[in-house]
Design a protein around this motif. Structure first.
Motif, PDB file in Angstrom:
ATOM      1  N   GLU A  33       0.828  -1.213   0.000  1.00  0.00           N
ATOM      2  CA  GLU A  33       0.000   0.000   0.000  1.00  0.00           C
ATOM      3  C   GLU A  33       0.861   1.261   0.000  1.00  0.00           C
ATOM      4  OE1 GLU A  33      -2.701  -0.272   3.279  1.00  0.00           O
ATOM      5  OE2 GLU A  33      -3.933  -1.828   2.323  1.00  0.00           O
ATOM      6  N   HIS A  34       1.925   1.251   0.792  1.00  0.00           N
ATOM      7  CA  HIS A  34       2.817   2.417   0.856  1.00  0.00           C
ATOM      8  C   HIS A  34       3.570   2.612  -0.458  1.00  0.00           C
ATOM      9  CE1 HIS A  34       2.122   3.511   4.988  1.00  0.00           C
ATOM     10  NE2 HIS A  34       2.383   2.296   5.408  1.00  0.00           N
ATOM     11  N   LEU A  35       3.966   1.513  -1.074  1.00  0.00           N
ATOM     12  CA  LEU A  35       4.684   1.609  -2.352  1.00  0.00           C
ATOM     13  C   LEU A  35       3.788   2.180  -3.447  1.00  0.00           C
ATOM     14  CD1 LEU A  35       6.679  -1.767  -2.435  1.00  0.00           C
ATOM     15  CD2 LEU A  35       7.598   0.528  -2.067  1.00  0.00           C
ATOM     16  N   GLU A  36       2.545   1.751  -3.476  1.00  0.00           N
ATOM     17  CA  GLU A  36       1.617   2.263  -4.483  1.00  0.00           C
ATOM     18  C   GLU A  36       1.284   3.739  -4.231  1.00  0.00           C
ATOM     19  OE1 GLU A  36       0.415   0.428  -7.373  1.00  0.00           O
ATOM     20  OE2 GLU A  36       2.287  -0.363  -6.609  1.00  0.00           O
ATOM     21  N   LYS A  37       1.196   4.112  -2.976  1.00  0.00           N
ATOM     22  CA  LYS A  37       0.936   5.519  -2.646  1.00  0.00           C
ATOM     23  C   LYS A  37       2.142   6.383  -3.006  1.00  0.00           C
ATOM     24  CE  LYS A  37      -0.913   8.598   0.882  1.00  0.00           C
ATOM     25  NZ  LYS A  37      -1.363   8.737   2.288  1.00  0.00           N
ATOM     26  N   THR A  38       3.330   5.811  -2.845  1.00  0.00           N
ATOM     27  CA  THR A  38       4.556   6.515  -3.218  1.00  0.00           C
ATOM     28  C   THR A  38       4.535   6.899  -4.686  1.00  0.00           C
ATOM     29  OG1 THR A  38       5.884   5.409  -1.509  1.00  0.00           O
ATOM     30  CG2 THR A  38       7.072   6.317  -3.386  1.00  0.00           C
ATOM     31  N   VAL A  39       4.113   5.947  -5.527  1.00  0.00           N
ATOM     32  CA  VAL A  39       4.028   6.205  -6.965  1.00  0.00           C
ATOM     33  C   VAL A  39       3.012   7.311  -7.254  1.00  0.00           C
ATOM     34  CG1 VAL A  39       3.500   5.239  -9.222  1.00  0.00           C
ATOM     35  CG2 VAL A  39       4.699   3.850  -7.536  1.00  0.00           C
ATOM     36  N   SER A  40       1.868   7.257  -6.578  1.00  0.00           N
ATOM     37  CA  SER A  40       0.829   8.277  -6.779  1.00  0.00           C
ATOM     38  C   SER A  40       1.336   9.662  -6.402  1.00  0.00           C
ATOM     39  CB  SER A  40      -0.406   7.936  -5.936  1.00  0.00           C
ATOM     40  OG  SER A  40      -0.980   6.717  -6.353  1.00  0.00           O
ATOM     41  N   LEU A  41       2.119   9.734  -5.345  1.00  0.00           N
ATOM     42  CA  LEU A  41       2.645  11.024  -4.885  1.00  0.00           C
ATOM     43  C   LEU A  41       3.693  11.585  -5.847  1.00  0.00           C
ATOM     44  CD1 LEU A  41       2.908  10.333  -1.051  1.00  0.00           C
ATOM     45  CD2 LEU A  41       1.415  12.014  -2.153  1.00  0.00           C
ATOM     46  N   GLU A  42       4.295  10.698  -6.646  1.00  0.00           N
ATOM     47  CA  GLU A  42       5.281  11.160  -7.626  1.00  0.00           C
ATOM     48  C   GLU A  42       4.632  11.645  -8.920  1.00  0.00           C
ATOM     49  OE1 GLU A  42       8.721   8.955  -8.631  1.00  0.00           O
ATOM     50  OE2 GLU A  42       9.447   8.793  -6.573  1.00  0.00           O
ATOM     51  N   LYS A  43       3.319  11.657  -8.972  1.00  0.00           N
ATOM     52  CA  LYS A  43       2.625  12.099 -10.181  1.00  0.00           C
ATOM     53  C   LYS A  43       2.982  13.543 -10.522  1.00  0.00           C
ATOM     54  CE  LYS A  43      -1.866  12.067 -12.469  1.00  0.00           C
ATOM     55  NZ  LYS A  43      -1.728  13.376 -13.101  1.00  0.00           N
ATOM     56  N   GLY A  44       3.177  14.363  -9.486  1.00  0.00           N
ATOM     57  CA  GLY A  44       3.563  15.760  -9.716  1.00  0.00           C
ATOM     58  C   GLY A  44       4.880  15.858 -10.459  1.00  0.00           C
ATOM     59  N   PHE A 208      10.017  -7.802  -5.713  1.00  0.00           N
ATOM     60  CA  PHE A 208       9.430  -7.861  -4.375  1.00  0.00           C
ATOM     61  C   PHE A 208       7.960  -8.280  -4.458  1.00  0.00           C
ATOM     62  CE2 PHE A 208       6.833  -5.775  -1.109  1.00  0.00           C
ATOM     63  CZ  PHE A 208       7.383  -6.342   0.035  1.00  0.00           C
ATOM     64  N   TYR A 209       7.226  -7.683  -5.376  1.00  0.00           N
ATOM     65  CA  TYR A 209       5.815  -8.022  -5.557  1.00  0.00           C
ATOM     66  C   TYR A 209       5.648  -9.503  -5.913  1.00  0.00           C
ATOM     67  CZ  TYR A 209       4.079  -3.174  -5.442  1.00  0.00           C
ATOM     68  OH  TYR A 209       3.715  -1.914  -5.070  1.00  0.00           O
ATOM     69  N   LYS A 210       6.521  -9.983  -6.773  1.00  0.00           N
ATOM     70  CA  LYS A 210       6.441 -11.380  -7.201  1.00  0.00           C
ATOM     71  C   LYS A 210       6.674 -12.316  -6.014  1.00  0.00           C
ATOM     72  CE  LYS A 210       8.141 -14.458 -10.851  1.00  0.00           C
ATOM     73  NZ  LYS A 210       9.064 -14.576 -12.010  1.00  0.00           N
ATOM     74  N   LEU A 211       7.704 -12.019  -5.222  1.00  0.00           N
ATOM     75  CA  LEU A 211       8.017 -12.850  -4.056  1.00  0.00           C
ATOM     76  C   LEU A 211       6.914 -12.790  -3.006  1.00  0.00           C
ATOM     77  CD1 LEU A 211      11.806 -12.014  -3.559  1.00  0.00           C
ATOM     78  CD2 LEU A 211      10.858 -14.268  -4.101  1.00  0.00           C
ATOM     79  N   ALA A 212       6.296 -11.603  -2.874  1.00  0.00           N
ATOM     80  CA  ALA A 212       5.264 -11.412  -1.856  1.00  0.00           C
ATOM     81  C   ALA A 212       3.883 -11.862  -2.327  1.00  0.00           C
ATOM     82  CB  ALA A 212       5.222  -9.936  -1.437  1.00  0.00           C
ATOM     83  N   GLY A 213       3.793 -12.248  -3.615  1.00  0.00           N
ATOM     84  CA  GLY A 213       2.530 -12.763  -4.127  1.00  0.00           C
ATOM     85  C   GLY A 213       1.580 -11.719  -4.668  1.00  0.00           C
ATOM     86  N   PHE A 214       2.104 -10.539  -5.022  1.00  0.00           N
ATOM     87  CA  PHE A 214       1.269  -9.493  -5.598  1.00  0.00           C
ATOM     88  C   PHE A 214       1.454  -9.445  -7.105  1.00  0.00           C
ATOM     89  CE2 PHE A 214       2.419  -7.760  -1.327  1.00  0.00           C
ATOM     90  CZ  PHE A 214       1.170  -7.901  -0.758  1.00  0.00           C
ATOM     91  N   SER A 215       0.493  -8.832  -7.778  1.00  0.00           N
ATOM     92  CA  SER A 215       0.592  -8.679  -9.224  1.00  0.00           C
ATOM     93  C   SER A 215       1.785  -7.791  -9.561  1.00  0.00           C
ATOM     94  CB  SER A 215      -0.689  -8.048  -9.782  1.00  0.00           C
ATOM     95  OG  SER A 215      -0.520  -7.671 -11.123  1.00  0.00           O
ATOM     96  N   THR A 216       2.524  -8.147 -10.611  1.00  0.00           N
ATOM     97  CA  THR A 216       3.682  -7.329 -11.012  1.00  0.00           C
ATOM     98  C   THR A 216       3.300  -6.240 -11.989  1.00  0.00           C
ATOM     99  OG1 THR A 216       4.198  -8.920 -12.755  1.00  0.00           O
ATOM    100  CG2 THR A 216       5.339  -9.182 -10.645  1.00  0.00           C
ATOM    101  N   ASP A 217       2.037  -6.193 -12.399  1.00  0.00           N
ATOM    102  CA  ASP A 217       1.577  -5.147 -13.333  1.00  0.00           C
ATOM    103  C   ASP A 217       1.157  -3.906 -12.563  1.00  0.00           C
ATOM    104  OD1 ASP A 217       1.947  -6.837 -15.500  1.00  0.00           O
ATOM    105  OD2 ASP A 217      -0.054  -7.704 -15.261  1.00  0.00           O
ATOM    106  N   GLU A 218       2.099  -3.404 -11.761  1.00  0.00           N
ATOM    107  CA  GLU A 218       1.787  -2.236 -10.933  1.00  0.00           C
ATOM    108  C   GLU A 218       2.395  -0.973 -11.519  1.00  0.00           C
ATOM    109  OE1 GLU A 218      -0.311  -2.887  -8.713  1.00  0.00           O
ATOM    110  OE2 GLU A 218      -0.082  -5.061  -8.719  1.00  0.00           O
ATOM    111  N   LYS A 219       2.006   0.155 -10.915  1.00  0.00           N
ATOM    112  CA  LYS A 219       2.520   1.442 -11.362  1.00  0.00           C
ATOM    113  C   LYS A 219       4.008   1.548 -11.073  1.00  0.00           C
ATOM    114  CE  LYS A 219      -0.678   3.191  -8.786  1.00  0.00           C
ATOM    115  NZ  LYS A 219      -1.493   4.106  -7.976  1.00  0.00           N
ATOM    116  N   LYS A 220       4.694   2.282 -11.928  1.00  0.00           N
ATOM    117  CA  LYS A 220       6.137   2.455 -11.782  1.00  0.00           C
ATOM    118  C   LYS A 220       6.475   3.851 -11.296  1.00  0.00           C
ATOM    119  CE  LYS A 220       7.429  -0.788 -15.446  1.00  0.00           C
ATOM    120  NZ  LYS A 220       8.188  -0.936 -16.701  1.00  0.00           N
ATOM    121  N   ALA A 221       7.658   3.960 -10.658  1.00  0.00           N
ATOM    122  CA  ALA A 221       8.177   5.281 -10.318  1.00  0.00           C
ATOM    123  C   ALA A 221       8.493   6.015 -11.604  1.00  0.00           C
ATOM    124  CB  ALA A 221       9.426   5.144  -9.448  1.00  0.00           C
ATOM    125  N   SER A 222       8.509   7.320 -11.527  1.00  0.00           N
ATOM    126  CA  SER A 222       8.689   8.127 -12.740  1.00  0.00           C
ATOM    127  C   SER A 222      10.130   8.097 -13.217  1.00  0.00           C
ATOM    128  CB  SER A 222       8.282   9.561 -12.454  1.00  0.00           C
ATOM    129  OG  SER A 222       6.944   9.577 -12.005  1.00  0.00           O
TER     130      SER A 222
END
Length: 222
Positions: A33-44, A208-222
């Motif tokens: 959740e924090h990683l995904e929020k980090t990406v959202s905050l980098e939208k600026g 990390f997502y793959k090892l933790a069992g999350f989808s790897t099709d997530e948002k990327k840092a800019s």
């Protein structure tokens, strides 16, 4: 049931509902959740990249056109120099927005550091550790890049002011542009380092997502 007791029970139920989404979450889920929020905050940061490049190209075009004019057209040179100054000042605002976005995202990312030690699976913990180190390096790299670019931008403004001088000599202009070009060479080197670390971070986050069992099709840092 008394009114006081009713209010207390309602408050208790509300508290349980509000906290329900975090109750039972694993450290990995919280980190996600924090990683995904980090990406959202980098939208600026992402939002200013295109207008920033466009402003740089506009100023380069104006500079080239000014160099092609004679002193008989000095009024036109001054007008174009003022236009370049306005463009550079708009870049200053963009850079401030960019930096604010990066810093807010990094503050959010700090929560990942606090949670990483709670991961039980050693491989996942090690992956999170690598991710944290790369983000720290990336943040330091961005600070270096921002400092170099801010200095180059300041020099751009000085250059445009110089072009408004009627007694500006060719030697003075040449000496200054050589210094400015060296500054931008430094900017490009630091930008390359930042981009490499961003790519590395995105790959490590995917791991990390793959090892933790999350989808790897997530948002990327800019």
């Amino acid at each position: 049931m008394s009114i006081k007791k009713t209010i207390f029970v309602t408050f208790l139920l509300l508290t349980m509902v509000m906290s329900g989404c975090s109750v039972g979450q694993t450290a990995e889920e919280k980190i996600y959740e924090h990683l995904e929020k980090t990406v959202s905050l980098e939208k600026g940061f992402s939002d200013v990249q295109k207008p920033l490049v466009e402003a740089e190209k506009k100023e380069q075009t104006l500079f080239n056109e000014m160099l092609g004019l004679s002193m008989k057209e000095f009024d036109q040179i001054k007008q174009m120099a003022d236009e370049a100054i306005a463009s550079a000042e708009s870049r200053q605002e963009m850079i401030q927005k960019e930096k604010k976005s990066i810093e807010e995202a990094y503050e959010e990312f700090k929560s990942v550091k606090e949670l990483a030690d709670s991961i039980e699976e050693e491989k996942i913990k090690s992956s999170a550790g690598e991710l944290i180190q790369t983000m720290d390096d990336r943040h330091t790299s961005y600070q270096d890049l921002n400092k170099a670019y801010t200095e180059a931008l300041k020099m751009d403004l000085e250059l445009y002011a110089l072009l408004k001088k009627e007694d500006l000599s060719i030697d003075e202009l040449k000496t200054f542009t050589e210094k400015l070009n060296k500054q931008y060479e430094d900017v490009l080197k630091k930008q390359d380092t930042f981009n490499q670390l961003t790519d590395q971070y995105n790959e490590q986050k995917k791991d990390f997502y793959k090892l933790a069992g999350f989808s790897t099709d997530e948002k990327k840092a800019s």
